[in-house]
Design a protein around this motif. Structure first.
Motif, PDB file in Angstrom:
ATOM      1  N   THR A  74      -3.690   5.529   0.310  1.00 57.08           N
ATOM      2  CA  THR A  74      -4.420   6.103   1.444  1.00 57.08           C
ATOM      3  C   THR A  74      -3.784   7.422   1.832  1.00 57.08           C
ATOM      4  O   THR A  74      -2.563   7.489   2.028  1.00 57.08           O
ATOM      5  CB  THR A  74      -4.390   5.159   2.653  1.00 57.08           C
ATOM      6  OG1 THR A  74      -4.995   3.915   2.309  1.00 57.08           O
ATOM      7  CG2 THR A  74      -5.128   5.771   3.839  1.00 57.08           C
ATOM      8  N   ARG A  75      -4.594   8.466   1.911  1.00 56.29           N
ATOM      9  CA  ARG A  75      -4.072   9.725   2.420  1.00 56.29           C
ATOM     10  C   ARG A  75      -4.239   9.770   3.934  1.00 56.29           C
ATOM     11  O   ARG A  75      -5.316   9.455   4.468  1.00 56.29           O
ATOM     12  CB  ARG A  75      -4.801  10.922   1.801  1.00 56.29           C
ATOM     13  CG  ARG A  75      -4.139  12.236   2.246  1.00 56.29           C
ATOM     14  CD  ARG A  75      -4.909  13.462   1.868  1.00 56.29           C
ATOM     15  NE  ARG A  75      -4.266  14.642   2.455  1.00 56.29           N
ATOM     16  CZ  ARG A  75      -4.868  15.788   2.702  1.00 56.29           C
ATOM     17  NH1 ARG A  75      -6.139  15.938   2.406  1.00 56.29           N
ATOM     18  NH2 ARG A  75      -4.216  16.804   3.236  1.00 56.29           N
ATOM     19  N   PRO A 113      -1.889   4.418  10.061  1.00 60.08           N
ATOM     20  CA  PRO A 113      -2.942   3.444  10.400  1.00 60.08           C
ATOM     21  C   PRO A 113      -2.327   2.223  11.066  1.00 60.08           C
ATOM     22  O   PRO A 113      -1.147   1.905  10.857  1.00 60.08           O
ATOM     23  CB  PRO A 113      -3.549   3.104   9.038  1.00 60.08           C
ATOM     24  CG  PRO A 113      -2.530   3.493   8.027  1.00 60.08           C
ATOM     25  CD  PRO A 113      -1.768   4.631   8.612  1.00 60.08           C
ATOM     26  N   PRO A 119      -3.345  -0.056  -3.284  1.00 68.26           N
ATOM     27  CA  PRO A 119      -4.237   0.908  -2.634  1.00 68.26           C
ATOM     28  C   PRO A 119      -3.465   2.120  -2.136  1.00 68.26           C
ATOM     29  O   PRO A 119      -2.353   2.002  -1.623  1.00 68.26           O
ATOM     30  CB  PRO A 119      -4.838   0.105  -1.472  1.00 68.26           C
ATOM     31  CG  PRO A 119      -3.917  -1.047  -1.261  1.00 68.26           C
ATOM     32  CD  PRO A 119      -3.312  -1.361  -2.581  1.00 68.26           C
ATOM     33  N   LEU A 124       0.952   5.197   1.337  1.00 65.42           N
ATOM     34  CA  LEU A 124       0.350   6.183   2.223  1.00 65.42           C
ATOM     35  C   LEU A 124       0.934   7.539   1.879  1.00 65.42           C
ATOM     36  O   LEU A 124       2.131   7.667   1.631  1.00 65.42           O
ATOM     37  CB  LEU A 124       0.621   5.849   3.686  1.00 65.42           C
ATOM     38  CG  LEU A 124       0.109   4.477   4.144  1.00 65.42           C
ATOM     39  CD1 LEU A 124       1.290   3.576   4.453  1.00 65.42           C
ATOM     40  CD2 LEU A 124      -0.796   4.601   5.340  1.00 65.42           C
ATOM     41  N   THR A 168      -3.699   8.526  -6.285  1.00 64.95           N
ATOM     42  CA  THR A 168      -4.771   7.539  -6.175  1.00 64.95           C
ATOM     43  C   THR A 168      -5.345   7.205  -7.540  1.00 64.95           C
ATOM     44  O   THR A 168      -5.589   6.033  -7.866  1.00 64.95           O
ATOM     45  CB  THR A 168      -5.881   8.062  -5.253  1.00 64.95           C
ATOM     46  OG1 THR A 168      -5.331   8.333  -3.954  1.00 64.95           O
ATOM     47  CG2 THR A 168      -6.999   7.044  -5.112  1.00 64.95           C
ATOM     48  N   ALA A 172       0.853  -1.193   0.000  1.00 66.67           N
ATOM     49  CA  ALA A 172       0.000   0.000   0.000  1.00 66.67           C
ATOM     50  C   ALA A 172       0.883   1.234   0.000  1.00 66.67           C
ATOM     51  O   ALA A 172       2.037   1.201   0.437  1.00 66.67           O
ATOM     52  CB  ALA A 172      -0.928  -0.001   1.218  1.00 66.67           C
TER      53      ALA A 172
END
Length: 378
Positions: free
Chosen positions: A83-84, A102, A81, A57, A73, A55
């Motif tokens: 993610t911000r 996260p 994937p 980030l 994105t 992923a």
């Protein structure tokens, strides 16, 4: 009120542009070339990744950082994937904001930090947290910044942010300035190309810079409104509530950035949505208070000294000529069925990144012209 006469007065535009916004838009291509060179000098091309990250980030502050996260994105989301990490805090000040990884983030993930400031202690703490978790960290930040000192070395890779060719913009507007987005975005394109999440080779980045230069020539202050797509769009959006409808994966983040920049630079409200969902989401606006000709007050009341009411205007952004199924005909039918004016932008043929660059450039120029002409007419 928009002073349309200012749009065709280059010298007056230059005097009104105290924040260097037009220069920033014109220099976007140069920023791409400089940023690509900084990425190469930082060693991005020599990286030997063991595989794609699980992923990606993205963390940062300001309009440019949120735009970068949205663009990544759209471009790389199918490969991994994205993610911000949104900041928290009591104020939008460098010392007050904090970012938290996260709970699932770990050694197989990639953290990208982008900031035109570089003084945010919260981003340094985030990099430290990522280091303890085993995340790979890459940051784009100004060359002389506390964040670079905190991340450089064992904590990760730092690429110096490409500065403007002829001096920085006003510090208060740099985060939304047109050139700042490309200064932060370009090194990450080179990095994500290297790790296999998208295609952005040195040749591709050069073509993006060339497209930005050509678009700047078409949209520059010396080009008259009738043949200048950015000035034309700015004039069309005077006294309107822009409903920015997008079609295509690349156009969607451009539309959201356009709405954000209109608010931040020009002080204009705008709503952005993707087709076909935009039609039911915004359809009521075309028939309500913002409908063309809507005026619930007494028709005979004297309005000489009153501002004109806002009426909705659709701005249709498409990332390239679309074959097959398209919601654009339905969008035009809905708008015209409610006597709502519609503006359309569609880039020339080219790669996905070139199309994205052209749409970004035209809308950035339009937001700047609207900001300058509105301020002069205020």
């Amino acid at each position: 009120m928009l002073d349309e006469s200012l749009l065709d007065a280059p010298e007056a535009l230059a005097r009104a542009d105290r924040r260097g916004l037009l220069r920033g838009a014109a220099e976007a291509g140069a920023r791409v070339r400089t940023a690509a060179r900084h990425a190469a000098e930082a060693g991005v091309a020599e990286l030997n990744p063991e595989g794609r990250p699980r992923a990606v980030l993205v963390a940062g502050s300001g309009t440019a950082a949120s735009g970068v996260a949205d663009l990544i994105t759209a471009l790389a989301g199918a490969s991994a994937p994205v993610t911000r990490i949104h900041p928290t805090g009591v104020a939008p000040a460098a010392g007050a904001m904090r970012w938290t990884l996260p709970g699932w983030a770990g050694s197989v993930d990639l953290l990208l930090i982008v900031t035109a400031d570089g003084s945010e202690p919260g981003l340094a703490l985030l990099a430290e947290q990522a280091y303890r978790r085993g995340c790979s960290v890459v940051a784009v930040t100004p060359r002389q910044s506390p964040l670079r000192e905190a991340i450089d070395g064992a904590h990760g890779l730092v690429v110096p942010m490409a500065s403007a060719p002829h001096g920085e913009y006003d510090a208060e507007t740099s985060a939304a300035g047109p050139g700042t987005l490309w200064a932060l975005f370009t090194p990450l394109l080179a990095l994500l190309d290297r790790v296999g999440l998208l295609t952005a080779s040195a040749e591709v980045l050069q073509s993006v810079a060339d497209r930005l230069d050509r678009t700047a020539e078409r949209c520059g202050p010396a080009i008259a409104t009738y043949s200048n797509p950015a000035k034309t769009l700015a004039a069309e959006l005077a006294d309107s509530l822009p409903l920015i409808w997008t079609e295509g994966e690349a156009a969607a983040p451009v539309g959201r950035r356009f709405a954000a920049v209109l608010a931040e630079l020009a002080g204009r409200p705008a709503l952005a949505a993707e087709l076909p969902e935009a039609l039911p989401a915004h359809g009521t606006l075309l028939a309500g208070t913002f409908a063309a000709g809507a005026d619930p007050d007494d028709f005979f009341r004297d309005r000489v000294d009153e501002p004109e009411p806002l009426h909705a205007r659709v701005v249709l952004l498409r990332d390239r000529p679309t074959g097959g199924l398209s919601a654009a005909p339905a969008a035009r039918e809905l708008a015209l069925g409610h006597d709502t004016a519609i503006s359309e932008l569609e880039p020339d043929e080219g790669t996905e990144l070139e199309a994205l660059a052209e749409l970004l450039a035209v809308t950035d120029f339009a937001a700047v012209y609207l900001a300058l002409a509105s301020a002069a007419g205020a």
